[in-house]
Write a protein that holds these residues in place. Sequence first.
Motif, mmCIF file in Angstrom:
data_model
loop_
_atom_site.group_PDB
_atom_site.id
_atom_site.type_symbol
_atom_site.label_atom_id
_atom_site.label_comp_id
_atom_site.label_asym_id
_atom_site.label_seq_id
_atom_site.Cartn_x
_atom_site.Cartn_y
_atom_site.Cartn_z
ATOM 1 N N GLY A 689 0.561 -1.297 -0.241
ATOM 2 C CA GLY A 689 0.053 -0.310 -0.073
ATOM 3 C C GLY A 689 0.854 1.672 0.017
ATOM 4 N N TYR A 690 2.462 1.240 -0.235
ATOM 5 C CA TYR A 690 2.906 2.636 -0.458
ATOM 6 C C TYR A 690 4.085 2.089 -0.296
ATOM 7 C CZ TYR A 690 4.387 0.933 4.766
ATOM 8 O OH TYR A 690 5.450 -0.177 5.474
ATOM 9 N N THR A 691 4.656 2.501 -0.904
ATOM 10 C CA THR A 691 6.877 2.763 -1.252
ATOM 11 C C THR A 691 7.099 3.506 -0.535
ATOM 12 O OG1 THR A 691 6.211 2.641 -3.798
ATOM 13 C CG2 THR A 691 8.227 2.967 -3.385
ATOM 14 N N ASN A 734 23.793 16.040 1.822
ATOM 15 C CA ASN A 734 21.866 16.142 1.272
ATOM 16 C C ASN A 734 21.050 14.889 1.755
ATOM 17 O OD1 ASN A 734 22.589 18.762 0.465
ATOM 18 N ND2 ASN A 734 23.079 18.355 -1.276
ATOM 19 N N GLY A 735 20.616 14.763 1.828
ATOM 20 C CA GLY A 735 18.877 13.474 2.193
ATOM 21 C C GLY A 735 18.035 13.603 1.962
ATOM 22 N N ARG A 736 17.031 12.724 1.592
ATOM 23 C CA ARG A 736 15.657 12.646 1.286
ATOM 24 C C ARG A 736 15.055 11.283 1.793
ATOM 25 N NH1 ARG A 736 11.153 13.039 -2.510
ATOM 26 N NH2 ARG A 736 9.783 14.308 -1.803
ATOM 27 N N LEU A 737 13.927 10.944 2.968
ATOM 28 C CA LEU A 737 13.607 9.855 2.858
ATOM 29 C C LEU A 737 11.605 10.292 2.954
ATOM 30 C CD1 LEU A 737 13.458 6.954 3.636
ATOM 31 C CD2 LEU A 737 12.918 8.062 6.166
ATOM 32 N N ALA A 738 11.016 9.364 2.013
ATOM 33 C CA ALA A 738 9.914 9.791 1.219
ATOM 34 C C ALA A 738 8.971 8.226 1.264
ATOM 35 C CB ALA A 738 9.541 10.050 0.340
ATOM 36 N N VAL A 739 7.809 8.686 1.834
ATOM 37 C CA VAL A 739 6.902 7.417 2.087
ATOM 38 C C VAL A 739 5.852 7.537 0.684
ATOM 39 C CG1 VAL A 739 5.222 6.038 2.919
ATOM 40 C CG2 VAL A 739 6.920 6.903 4.573
ATOM 41 N N ALA A 743 -2.774 5.509 -1.524
ATOM 42 C CA ALA A 743 -3.685 6.097 -2.615
ATOM 43 C C ALA A 743 -4.310 6.367 -1.377
ATOM 44 C CB ALA A 743 -4.374 4.415 -2.310
ATOM 45 N N VAL A 744 -5.094 7.233 -2.396
ATOM 46 C CA VAL A 744 -6.601 8.531 -1.056
ATOM 47 C C VAL A 744 -7.667 7.874 -1.838
ATOM 48 C CG1 VAL A 744 -6.598 10.767 -0.564
ATOM 49 C CG2 VAL A 744 -4.633 10.050 -0.954
ATOM 50 N N GLY A 745 -8.413 7.782 -1.390
ATOM 51 C CA GLY A 745 -10.227 7.026 -1.745
ATOM 52 C C GLY A 745 -10.607 6.217 -2.331
ATOM 53 N N GLN A 750 -2.736 9.962 -5.624
ATOM 54 C CA GLN A 750 -2.264 9.114 -4.100
ATOM 55 C C GLN A 750 -0.614 10.846 -3.473
ATOM 56 O OE1 GLN A 750 0.786 7.014 -7.607
ATOM 57 N NE2 GLN A 750 -0.178 5.127 -6.844
ATOM 58 N N LEU A 751 -0.358 10.279 -2.393
ATOM 59 C CA LEU A 751 -0.038 10.727 -1.763
ATOM 60 C C LEU A 751 1.243 10.308 -0.924
ATOM 61 C CD1 LEU A 751 -2.507 11.730 1.657
ATOM 62 C CD2 LEU A 751 -1.443 13.373 0.524
ATOM 63 N N THR A 752 2.488 11.462 -0.972
ATOM 64 C CA THR A 752 3.471 11.380 -0.476
ATOM 65 C C THR A 752 4.134 11.976 0.595
ATOM 66 O OG1 THR A 752 4.571 10.571 -2.775
ATOM 67 C CG2 THR A 752 6.018 11.496 -1.133
#
Length: 795
Positions: A689-691, A734-739, A743-745, A750-752
């Motif tokens: 359900g997410y990445t 530099n760094g970034r962490l994302a989920v 899914a929305v509705g 899609q949300l991140t």
Amino acid sequence: MKIQRHWLATTAFALLAPACLSTAAQAAEAAPDAVADAAEGGGLGEIVVTAQKRRENLQETPISISVMRSDDLTNRHVTSLVDLGDGAIPSLKVAPFYSRNSALIVNIRGIGVLSDGNQPARDQGVGVYIDGVYLGRAQGLGTALFDIENVEVLKGPQGTLFGRNTEGGAVNIVTKKPSGEFHVNATGGVGNFGMYKGEVHVDLPSIANIAFKIDGVVARRDPLVKNPQQGQAGFNQYDKQGLHLEALWKPSPDFSADYSFDTSKDESTSLYLNLLAAGTNTQAALGTVQPDRVKTANVGVPMQPSVGKVHGHRLTLEWTATPDLTIKSMSSYRKLYQDQWDNGSASTTMSLSPSALAAKGAAGFTGTQFARYSLALFNQNQWSQEVQAIGEVGRVKYVAGALYYREHVSDNAQAFYTNQFTNAAGSAYVLRQIDYGAQAIDRESHVTTRSVGAFGQATWTPAVMNDAIHLTGGLRWTKDMKHGALTIVNNALPINRDGVSGPIGLDASWSRVDPMVNLAVDLSQDVHVYGKWSTGYKSGGANSRSQNYDAFNPETVSIFEIGAKTEFFDHHARFNIAAYAGTYKDIQVDFQRPYETGGVRTTRTTTSTINAPGTGGLHGIEAELTVNPLAGLTLGASYSYQYVNIPATVNPYPNAAGVVSTVAVPIYQSYTPRHSASGTLDYELPMNGYTVRAHLDGNFDSGFYANVSDPVYTGPGAASNVYQPKGDKAFIVNGRLAVGDIAVGSGDAQLTFAVWARNLFNEQHVFYKALSPTSGLNGFFNEPRTLGGEMNIRF
């Protein structure tokens, strides 16, 4: 030149031969449908570039190119071009002009701006383009970027296809086009230092074969260094806003009309200059040495944001006349206004020489003025028209075209002291009550530039070796014309060399032919090697900081380059390398000429530019490696070695004692680290359900000179043998962490959610250093750690 060619040949053989041989062997074993298999197995995807005026695979384009895609910019939290100054692309250096983020210095391969490009009749040596439109000024480059598809950095020279002022290369920014389908991509985020950012990109459904797109961007940050003066702006803050509208009309498959309008506003303040070590002068009590990055300035000064406003129109018409011929027209108009308020250098003005202090006696610092406020106003508008024919005839692919460019620029500048000490020790001060508008005008000038050019390039693939050989030849003719005048010098009419008072005119023109030859060979489907020779130039002009406004001629480069572009491990690894060497002639070099008024000599508005005699040289290596060893994991590394030699040059102007030197002094190539490197790690892990996506990058440079000439001017009658220092080495992470992919509705929204950091370990270094024996050593620190979080929604 013989030494450079020998160096190039030796280096190229040592570096290219093992890579090419091993890669060719691996590639020969790969199946013909390796590309499709790699795509199914998650290998490295194809990167499409437009470096040769047509869409091509990066790996099959025989020139040195580095590309940053949309995801790369997001991972590094890049808001504007100035954020690429951390070394993301090792052969590209982006930095503020002195303390001003409102005007940028852009160098590639050590070529671009040697010193001051913040002038109307002077150009940069790296061309910056957005969707094919050349941006004529360094001002305005700090505005927020719109919806970017690619940032292509084309290593120089690029004089044949891109023309004037691309001797160092070109930065080709390509934006995303309207899709004709309804999509929304919106991002909002906050961070430390009062930072926030918002972006909205909306694609609208096609109506009557017209697709619309709207992009809106806002970004704001509070000061990185606080100003103790109540009610005044701080140092290194920004507030950026931008709106972009685009309409793409496709009445038939063979014709399109693409109209684009953009407007942006950038309000930023100057960087804070630290006094790193004292000189021979006596410092005021408040003029403390600050050898480390500070959070608050040692004195408060008047400060307001520099405001830049830019807007532009572009119309691109494209007609596929036949399956083998496309005709393209690009028309554009752009207008720029930029004021530059700079009061970040008070630390270098809070001292007196021992003789001056002795003359004041018991009064000491009482009444001494300090904190020099510099105001520069800049206005520019430009119009350009380019036509291109892109096609094929048999075994020949060709591009031909013509360009007309007109630009009008005007500027003026003032500088005055805003603060005054009220006691002998220099520990208390007040703000001077003055009318800013009534202060002396240090310089004022205007210029109109017209440039016309015609170019052609053709690639022939003979029917030999299974079409593996590609021979390209190109030629561009350009004529530049500059007409203008220097109208004020030090608040008075200029005086020409004949002793006549009045505006000094500039009326100069230059013609130039730039050739290019390229031989490329496909050793296999995945191994491509090439050898290239090309030339480029930076236009001539005049220096508005001078007294006599003497014209100087174009400077030129001629470079031999060889390279290899390879893929292996079933398209899970990519290695590209280039080595180059060449000559650098008629280099535009600045020298200060002391000016006497009322018996006092000064170096204010006395910088003149000459073409240095002799021939310089440059050589370097660029290498990029990308590996996809495991599903979801991508590793990258890039390295650049660049060396530029400028002949030692005699200052043709008399010094403070009226003596003309006969000694040639060293000239440093500014904003050019000898060694630069960058490494990246990207990991993507699909979950239920997410990445999860993680990014980390580290960027190193070995330091660079910011001041180009040596020795420095040390005052009336002083001997001068002081060498300018080089900036510190730097290593920024530099760094970034994302989920994401949440899914929305019930729809496809899609949300991140993501957290990010720039300069993750809060590393500090002085990237700009300047030394005066009397005032001391001063410099600008890099930005401290910034971090934040953001949310993105797409549907």
